[in-house]
Design an enzyme around this catalytic site. Structure first.
Site, PDB file in Angstrom:
ATOM      1  N   THR A  43       0.828  -1.214   0.000  1.00  0.00           N
ATOM      2  CA  THR A  43       0.000   0.000   0.000  1.00  0.00           C
ATOM      3  C   THR A  43       0.860   1.260   0.000  1.00  0.00           C
ATOM      4  O   THR A  43       0.321   2.364  -0.022  1.00  0.00           O
ATOM      5  CB  THR A  43      -0.938   0.047   1.233  1.00  0.00           C
ATOM      6  OG1 THR A  43      -0.149  -0.170   2.413  1.00  0.00           O
ATOM      7  CG2 THR A  43      -2.013  -1.000   1.151  1.00  0.00           C
ATOM      8  N   LYS A  97       0.037 -12.631   8.455  1.00  0.00           N
ATOM      9  CA  LYS A  97       1.478 -12.947   8.334  1.00  0.00           C
ATOM     10  C   LYS A  97       2.319 -11.694   8.542  1.00  0.00           C
ATOM     11  O   LYS A  97       3.358 -11.724   9.194  1.00  0.00           O
ATOM     12  CB  LYS A  97       1.793 -13.532   6.953  1.00  0.00           C
ATOM     13  CG  LYS A  97       1.349 -14.960   6.780  1.00  0.00           C
ATOM     14  CD  LYS A  97       1.832 -15.456   5.414  1.00  0.00           C
ATOM     15  CE  LYS A  97       1.294 -16.825   5.108  1.00  0.00           C
ATOM     16  NZ  LYS A  97       1.593 -17.238   3.727  1.00  0.00           N
ATOM     17  N   ALA A 120       3.946  -0.270  15.889  1.00  0.00           N
ATOM     18  CA  ALA A 120       2.757   0.529  15.605  1.00  0.00           C
ATOM     19  C   ALA A 120       1.547  -0.370  15.796  1.00  0.00           C
ATOM     20  O   ALA A 120       1.130  -1.083  14.888  1.00  0.00           O
ATOM     21  CB  ALA A 120       2.809   1.058  14.176  1.00  0.00           C
ATOM     22  N   TYR A 151      -6.650  -8.285  10.998  1.00  0.00           N
ATOM     23  CA  TYR A 151      -5.925  -7.080  11.428  1.00  0.00           C
ATOM     24  C   TYR A 151      -5.891  -7.000  12.959  1.00  0.00           C
ATOM     25  O   TYR A 151      -4.824  -6.906  13.566  1.00  0.00           O
ATOM     26  CB  TYR A 151      -6.622  -5.861  10.842  1.00  0.00           C
ATOM     27  CG  TYR A 151      -5.935  -4.537  11.113  1.00  0.00           C
ATOM     28  CD1 TYR A 151      -4.756  -4.186  10.462  1.00  0.00           C
ATOM     29  CD2 TYR A 151      -6.491  -3.619  12.010  1.00  0.00           C
ATOM     30  CE1 TYR A 151      -4.144  -2.956  10.696  1.00  0.00           C
ATOM     31  CE2 TYR A 151      -5.881  -2.385  12.245  1.00  0.00           C
ATOM     32  CZ  TYR A 151      -4.711  -2.062  11.586  1.00  0.00           C
ATOM     33  OH  TYR A 151      -4.108  -0.848  11.819  1.00  0.00           O
ATOM     34  N   LYS A 155      -2.599  -7.769  15.165  1.00  0.00           N
ATOM     35  CA  LYS A 155      -1.980  -6.705  15.961  1.00  0.00           C
ATOM     36  C   LYS A 155      -1.933  -7.089  17.438  1.00  0.00           C
ATOM     37  O   LYS A 155      -1.001  -6.722  18.156  1.00  0.00           O
ATOM     38  CB  LYS A 155      -2.759  -5.399  15.783  1.00  0.00           C
ATOM     39  CG  LYS A 155      -2.588  -4.768  14.407  1.00  0.00           C
ATOM     40  CD  LYS A 155      -1.228  -4.097  14.285  1.00  0.00           C
ATOM     41  CE  LYS A 155      -1.124  -3.299  12.991  1.00  0.00           C
ATOM     42  NZ  LYS A 155       0.182  -2.627  12.855  1.00  0.00           N
ATOM     43  N   THR A 181      -5.773   8.275  12.427  1.00  0.00           N
ATOM     44  CA  THR A 181      -4.899   9.397  12.080  1.00  0.00           C
ATOM     45  C   THR A 181      -5.103   9.733  10.601  1.00  0.00           C
ATOM     46  O   THR A 181      -5.353   8.833   9.800  1.00  0.00           O
ATOM     47  CB  THR A 181      -3.433   9.014  12.367  1.00  0.00           C
ATOM     48  OG1 THR A 181      -3.339   8.677  13.759  1.00  0.00           O
ATOM     49  CG2 THR A 181      -2.485  10.158  12.071  1.00  0.00           C
TER      50      THR A 181
END
Ligand code: NAD
Ligand code: UDP
Ligand code: UDP
Length: 318
Positions: A43, A97, A120, A151, A155, A181
């Protein structure tokens, strides 16, 4: 600026060609460090780092962090991971992954180098929260098998790995839980709400509100967020986090739509579309810990931040 060459570091930023990563790379170069940007360009965009091509302190490595990587660095910021729901759901297995194997590989690298490493992480670790605003002590309410799970759970597992590398190997870790953000260099088609609404408003197309628009988010401008990340990295070792970084100014998505249409001077109408599955109802960071430990709080108000963001997308279209 580092006060001497002794303070100058070689810093690795994974995901450095992405939205947040490229702003972080700029900040670290401005501070006088050398920066190695590691990105597989899933991305990320060349446009985000094109201005750095001839910078003597900048190096780009095209690499997928779910694979091992052997380089030398004094600090690691691990930002590599698609962040928008549209992109992270495109290849959900790869998203997990990237989060999990990417954490293992960057932690393995940090362990060999005995260097600081910052993850992050995200407010998504709180899932659809029943505690509001969300403090770091809230363990979250996450669906392990839904479309957002690749996701959220990826995380969450990365956070587990960071804390186990600290407990097991004494690694100096830092975990930032980043809330929504926005700002220049967001991908125009990445599907996140601010970029979607701004692009739709500038093109005069209908603004797509998912659900009835009563769900809330709290939007932080990119420069504030980057400052928080650097403060966390530079804080003493015992300040590991997890620490929330975000702007507590909360608003409904419907109000955001109205504000963007007005600020862009757009003729766009509002169109309603179904709410995606597991879309959190509300989100607002409790940032008391960041204020206390990092002396950090956001400084850029929503209207100023949106004005810069609208200018950026307007220039892209020109
Ligand atoms: P982004 O999609 O713009 O940037 C992510 C970058 O990571 C891209 O350059 C992409 O090419 C790269 N990448 C993806 N998979 C990779 C892989 N396997 N190997 C190497 N590079 C890879 O997203 P962003 O908004 O800049 O987010 C950066 C980080 O911050 C992400 O980890 C995200 O989860 C986290 N975060 C962002 C927000 C936000 O609101 N922007 C909120 C919470 C957390
Ligand atoms: N690793 C890496 N670069 C390094 C050191 C390690 O990519 O410089 C990877 C390594 O391939 C391994 C992972 O990090 O898969 C975890 O390393 P660690 O030393 O913690 O575990 P082990 O090698 O014992 O599995
Ligand atoms: N959203 C929306 N229209 C859009 C894109 C997003 O109404 O065109 C909503 C989305 O359903 C969510 C909120 O805006 O409630 C924030 O979405 P985003 O994808 O930016 O981030 P996240 O859901 O991860 O916070």
């Amino acid at each position: 600026m580092p006060s001497s060459d002794k303070d100058k570091k070689r810093i690795m930023v994974t995901g450095g060609a992405g939205f947040l990563g490229s702003h972080l790379v700029d900040r670290l170069l401005d501070d006088g460090h050398d920066v190695m940007c590691v990105d597989n360009m899933f991305t990320g965009s060349r446009r985000n780092i094109a201005h750095l091509r001839d910078h003597p302190g900048f190096e780009f490595i095209r690499h997928d962090i779910s694979q091992p990587l052997h380089v030398e660095a004094d600090q690691i910021y691990n930002l590599a991971c698609p962040a928008s729901p549209v992109h992270y759901q495109f290849d959900p297995v790869q998203t997990t992954k990237t989060s999990v194997l990417g954490a293992i590989n960057t932690l393995g690298l940090a362990k060999r180098l005995r260097c600081r490493i910052l993850q992050a992480s995200t407010s998504e670790v709180y899932g659809d929260p029943e505690v509001h605003p969300q403090p770091e002590s809230y363990p979250g309410r996450v669906n392990p098998i839904g479309p957002r799970s690749c996701y959220d759970e990826g995380k969450r597992c990365a956070e587990t790995l960071f804390f186990d590398y600290r407990r097991q190997h004494g690694l100096p870790i830092k975990v930032a839980r980043i809330f929504n953000t926005y700002g220049p260099r967001m991908h125009p088609n990445d599907g996140r709400v601010v970029s979607n609404f701004v692009v739709q408003a500038l093109e005069g197309r209908p603004i797509t509100i998912y659900g009835d628009g009563s769900q809330t988010r709290s939007f932080c401008y990119v420069s504030d967020l980057i400052d928080g990340l650097v403060r966390l990295m530079e804080a003493p070792d015992e300040t590991t986090g997890p620490i929330n970084l975000g702007n507590p100014a909360e608003m409904t998505i419907a109000d955001l739509a109205k504000l963007i249409v007005e600020m862009a001077g757009s003729p766009s109408s509002i169109e309603f579309a179904p709410l995606p599955e597991d879309d959190p109802r509300q989100r607002q960071p409790d940032i008391r810990l960041a204020k206390e430990r990092l002396d950090w709080q956001p400084r850029v108000g929503l209207e100023d931040g949106l004005a810069s963001t609208i200018d950026y997308f307007r220039a892209l279209r020109a």
